[in-house]
Design a protein around this motif. Structure first.
Motif, PDB file in Angstrom:
ATOM      1  N   CYS A 110       0.833  -1.202   0.000  1.00 38.23           N
ATOM      2  CA  CYS A 110       0.000   0.000   0.000  1.00 38.23           C
ATOM      3  C   CYS A 110       0.868   1.253   0.000  1.00 38.23           C
ATOM      4  O   CYS A 110       0.636   2.188  -0.781  1.00 38.23           O
ATOM      5  CB  CYS A 110      -0.920  -0.016   1.211  1.00 38.23           C
ATOM      6  SG  CYS A 110      -1.904   1.479   1.415  1.00 38.23           S
ATOM      7  N   GLN A 114       2.561   1.778  -3.381  1.00 37.35           N
ATOM      8  CA  GLN A 114       1.619   2.229  -4.401  1.00 37.35           C
ATOM      9  C   GLN A 114       1.274   3.710  -4.219  1.00 37.35           C
ATOM     10  O   GLN A 114       1.216   4.471  -5.197  1.00 37.35           O
ATOM     11  CB  GLN A 114       0.351   1.381  -4.344  1.00 37.35           C
ATOM     12  CG  GLN A 114      -0.737   1.794  -5.323  1.00 37.35           C
ATOM     13  CD  GLN A 114      -0.347   1.570  -6.777  1.00 37.35           C
ATOM     14  OE1 GLN A 114       0.566   0.805  -7.070  1.00 37.35           O
ATOM     15  NE2 GLN A 114      -1.044   2.251  -7.680  1.00 37.35           N
ATOM     16  N   ILE A 115       1.058   4.107  -2.980  1.00 34.98           N
ATOM     17  CA  ILE A 115       0.747   5.515  -2.705  1.00 34.98           C
ATOM     18  C   ILE A 115       1.919   6.396  -3.108  1.00 34.98           C
ATOM     19  O   ILE A 115       1.739   7.446  -3.747  1.00 34.98           O
ATOM     20  CB  ILE A 115       0.405   5.717  -1.220  1.00 34.98           C
ATOM     21  CG1 ILE A 115      -0.929   5.044  -0.888  1.00 34.98           C
ATOM     22  CG2 ILE A 115       0.342   7.207  -0.864  1.00 34.98           C
ATOM     23  CD1 ILE A 115      -1.271   5.041   0.579  1.00 34.98           C
ATOM     24  N   TYR A 116       3.122   5.980  -2.769  1.00 35.64           N
ATOM     25  CA  TYR A 116       4.301   6.792  -3.092  1.00 35.64           C
ATOM     26  C   TYR A 116       4.514   6.906  -4.598  1.00 35.64           C
ATOM     27  O   TYR A 116       4.853   7.977  -5.112  1.00 35.64           O
ATOM     28  CB  TYR A 116       5.544   6.190  -2.438  1.00 35.64           C
ATOM     29  CG  TYR A 116       6.797   7.006  -2.680  1.00 35.64           C
ATOM     30  CD1 TYR A 116       7.008   8.199  -1.978  1.00 35.64           C
ATOM     31  CD2 TYR A 116       7.752   6.610  -3.611  1.00 35.64           C
ATOM     32  CE1 TYR A 116       8.144   8.959  -2.200  1.00 35.64           C
ATOM     33  CE2 TYR A 116       8.890   7.371  -3.840  1.00 35.64           C
ATOM     34  CZ  TYR A 116       9.076   8.546  -3.133  1.00 35.64           C
ATOM     35  OH  TYR A 116      10.190   9.306  -3.368  1.00 35.64           O
ATOM     36  N   GLU A 176       1.199   9.020  -5.928  1.00 34.03           N
ATOM     37  CA  GLU A 176       0.873  10.325  -5.362  1.00 34.03           C
ATOM     38  C   GLU A 176       2.070  11.048  -4.759  1.00 34.03           C
ATOM     39  O   GLU A 176       1.951  12.214  -4.365  1.00 34.03           O
ATOM     40  CB  GLU A 176      -0.207  10.161  -4.285  1.00 34.03           C
ATOM     41  CG  GLU A 176      -1.480   9.488  -4.776  1.00 34.03           C
ATOM     42  CD  GLU A 176      -2.458   9.211  -3.647  1.00 34.03           C
ATOM     43  OE1 GLU A 176      -2.743  10.148  -2.882  1.00 34.03           O
ATOM     44  OE2 GLU A 176      -2.914   8.062  -3.532  1.00 34.03           O
ATOM     45  N   GLY A 219       1.207  12.065  -0.658  1.00 29.36           N
ATOM     46  CA  GLY A 219       0.059  11.163  -0.623  1.00 29.36           C
ATOM     47  C   GLY A 219      -0.152  10.526   0.739  1.00 29.36           C
ATOM     48  O   GLY A 219      -1.287  10.164   1.093  1.00 29.36           O
TER      49      GLY A 219
END
Length: 257
Positions: free
Chosen positions: A12, A15-17, A20, A24
């Motif tokens: 998770c 993926q956010i890094y 976004e 993010g």
């Protein structure tokens, strides 16, 4: 809130890094601060208020009275700040869909009416009853045991504000463990229908039943590890702050007399 999107907390975060950037990880954090400050203040105030209401001024509450007051405080604080929480959640799970908090309110109101801002309030309050009921009850019980362990009932051990750190962390994690299935259901109900998501659940218990059937215990408790990592320091700092402030107020009252 999107089931099965990430296998692990590390996946998770990666993926956010990647999508976004570093900012993010703080998406919606300003709203979170705006929510959590009054929510916790209301929770602590409401618990003491309900204890006085149930027991009377200056009287010691029984464990059941403490539990009841804690549960009522959860409903009070959750209801008071709920629209802010809904806006924060929708901003976090729908990046790019809304231009900001006011746009969330505008779109939600235009599509779902005023009650759209309170969508999921019932499961949120069911969660709050479990979480705050457990958290405050465990904290007060542990604190009472600490002050009276191997001491005469008329000579309790003095509890310094630092006791809030370990007891706050323990009580926060206990509340999370007890209430997490209801939090999972609340979050899924809160975002269903938003950003093109399908309407899958009719209520909190239907949600838990469907998730348990289709995804098993892993689905029901998905994300609890990350939540425990969050609530331990949050609980520790919250109760440390409350105990410190109570100590300052008590000393000021003594000085005045």
């Amino acid at each position: 809130a999107d089931a099965g999107k990430y296998d692990t907390m590390a996946a998770c975060m990666l993926q956010i890094y990647s999508t976004e950037g570093l900012k993010g990880f703080w998406a919606g954090n300003r709203l979170n601060v705006d929510r959590i400050a009054p929510q916790m203040g209301i929770a602590f105030f409401a618990k003491d208020y309900y204890i006085k209401l149930f027991v009377g001024e200056g009287k010691k509450s029984t464990p059941l009275q403490t539990l009841a007051a804690s549960m009522c405080s959860g409903i009070t604080c959750q209801t008071a700040v709920y629209p802010v929480d809904l806006v924060r959640t929708r901003l976090m799970v729908n990046p790019g869909v809304y231009s900001g908090p006011l746009d969330v309110i505008r779109q939600t109101y235009s599509k779902e009416g005023i009650m759209g801002l309170y969508k999921g309030l019932t499961p949120a309050n069911i969660f709050a009853v479990q979480y705050y009921g457990t958290q405050f009850f465990v904290y007060d019980t542990l604190k009472s045991q600490y002050t009276t362990f191997m001491r005469a009932s008329d000579n309790p051990r003095k509890a310094t504000p630092l006791i809030g750190i370990p007891l706050g962390a323990i009580s926060g994690m206990a509340g999370c463990a007890v209430a997490f299935p209801f939090q999972m259901a609340w979050r899924r109900l809160q975002v269903q229908g938003a950003g093109g998501r399908p309407l899958l659940y009719t209520g909190v218990f239907h949600c838990i039943q469907q998730v348990a059937t289709k995804e098993g215990a892993r689905g029901v408790y998905a994300g609890m590890q990350a939540n425990l990592i969050k609530v331990a320091p949050t609980g520790a700092l919250s109760f440390l702050a409350v105990e410190t402030i109570k100590g300052v107020i008590t000393r000021c009252r003594i000085d005045r007399t």
